[in-house]
Scaffold this motif. Structure first.
Motif, short mmCIF file in Angstrom:
data_model
loop_
_atom_site.label_atom_id
_atom_site.label_comp_id
_atom_site.label_asym_id
_atom_site.label_seq_id
_atom_site.Cartn_x
_atom_site.Cartn_y
_atom_site.Cartn_z
N UNK A 1 -28.30 -30.00 7.81
CA UNK A 1 -26.85 -29.84 8.00
C UNK A 1 -26.10 -30.19 6.71
N UNK A 2 -26.54 -31.23 6.03
CA UNK A 2 -25.90 -31.62 4.78
C UNK A 2 -26.08 -30.56 3.71
N UNK A 3 -27.29 -29.99 3.61
CA UNK A 3 -27.53 -28.93 2.62
C UNK A 3 -26.67 -27.71 2.92
N UNK A 4 -26.55 -27.36 4.19
CA UNK A 4 -25.74 -26.22 4.57
C UNK A 4 -24.27 -26.46 4.24
N UNK A 5 -23.74 -27.62 4.59
CA UNK A 5 -22.35 -27.94 4.29
C UNK A 5 -22.10 -27.92 2.77
N UNK A 6 -23.05 -28.44 2.01
CA UNK A 6 -22.92 -28.45 0.56
C UNK A 6 -22.91 -27.02 0.01
N UNK A 7 -23.78 -26.18 0.55
CA UNK A 7 -23.84 -24.78 0.11
C UNK A 7 -22.54 -24.05 0.42
N UNK A 8 -22.00 -24.28 1.60
CA UNK A 8 -20.72 -23.66 1.97
C UNK A 8 -19.61 -24.16 1.05
N UNK A 9 -19.59 -25.45 0.78
CA UNK A 9 -18.56 -26.02 -0.09
C UNK A 9 -18.64 -25.44 -1.50
N UNK B 1 -27.01 -7.57 16.77
CA UNK B 1 -28.30 -7.61 17.47
C UNK B 1 -28.81 -9.02 17.71
N UNK B 2 -28.43 -9.94 16.84
CA UNK B 2 -28.95 -11.30 16.96
C UNK B 2 -28.36 -12.01 18.17
N UNK B 3 -29.18 -12.75 18.89
CA UNK B 3 -28.64 -13.55 19.99
C UNK B 3 -27.69 -14.62 19.46
N UNK B 4 -26.76 -15.02 20.26
CA UNK B 4 -25.76 -16.01 19.85
C UNK B 4 -26.39 -17.32 19.43
N UNK B 5 -27.55 -17.65 19.98
CA UNK B 5 -28.18 -18.92 19.64
C UNK B 5 -29.13 -18.83 18.44
N UNK B 6 -29.16 -17.70 17.75
CA UNK B 6 -29.98 -17.54 16.55
C UNK B 6 -29.20 -18.04 15.34
N UNK B 7 -28.89 -19.30 15.36
CA UNK B 7 -27.98 -19.89 14.37
C UNK B 7 -28.48 -19.73 12.94
N UNK B 8 -29.71 -20.09 12.69
CA UNK B 8 -30.22 -20.04 11.31
C UNK B 8 -30.28 -18.61 10.78
N UNK B 9 -30.65 -17.68 11.63
CA UNK B 9 -30.70 -16.28 11.22
C UNK B 9 -29.30 -15.76 10.92
N UNK B 10 -28.34 -16.14 11.75
CA UNK B 10 -26.95 -15.73 11.52
C UNK B 10 -26.43 -16.31 10.21
N UNK B 11 -26.78 -17.54 9.94
CA UNK B 11 -26.36 -18.17 8.69
C UNK B 11 -26.92 -17.40 7.50
N UNK B 12 -28.18 -17.03 7.56
CA UNK B 12 -28.81 -16.28 6.47
C UNK B 12 -28.09 -14.95 6.24
N UNK B 13 -27.81 -14.23 7.30
CA UNK B 13 -27.13 -12.93 7.17
C UNK B 13 -25.71 -13.13 6.63
N UNK B 14 -25.02 -14.14 7.11
CA UNK B 14 -23.65 -14.37 6.65
C UNK B 14 -23.59 -14.75 5.18
N UNK B 15 -24.56 -15.53 4.70
CA UNK B 15 -24.59 -15.83 3.27
C UNK B 15 -24.81 -14.56 2.45
N UNK B 16 -25.60 -13.65 2.96
CA UNK B 16 -25.81 -12.37 2.27
C UNK B 16 -24.51 -11.55 2.27
N UNK B 17 -23.79 -11.57 3.38
CA UNK B 17 -22.49 -10.88 3.44
C UNK B 17 -21.51 -11.49 2.44
N UNK B 18 -21.48 -12.80 2.40
CA UNK B 18 -20.56 -13.49 1.49
C UNK B 18 -20.87 -13.13 0.04
N UNK B 19 -22.15 -13.03 -0.29
CA UNK B 19 -22.55 -12.66 -1.65
C UNK B 19 -22.08 -11.25 -1.99
#
Length: 83
Positions: free
Chosen positions: A66-74, A17-35
């Motif tokens: 961007x640095x916080x996000x990269x660190x969280x992914x790492x 449902x999220x638009x392709x440009x809803x980057x931050x929202x997609x990131x939030x959902x994906x972190x929940x999926x990863x968990x």
């Protein structure tokens, strides 16, 4: 286990449902999926989600966010390798 499957299905629906440009929202959902994949021991799915997060991180302008996000992914990737 059934509730986790339902949650993952719901998250997949939200991503659709999220638009392709809803980057931050997609990131939030994906972190929940990863968990959830972490809870269920789905290592291959965790790797796929982390790759998706890497791609989205490329869309975030350089800076503190961007640095916080990269660190969280790492950190999540390192936790996966320790499992």
């Amino acid at each position: 286990m059934y509730a986790n499957s339902q949650a993952l299905a719901a998250f997949a629906q939200v991503l659709g449902w999220l638009p392709a440009d809803a980057t931050r929202e997609r990131i939030d959902v994906l972190f929940r999926c990863e968990a959830l994949h972490d809870l269920t021991g789905s290592h291959a799915e965790r790797r796929r989600v982390l790759a998706d997060l890497d791609a989205l991180a490329d869309r975030i302008a350089a800076g503190d966010e961007a640095m916080r996000l990269r660190r969280r992914i790492a950190l999540r990737r390192a936790a996966l390798e320790l499992d």
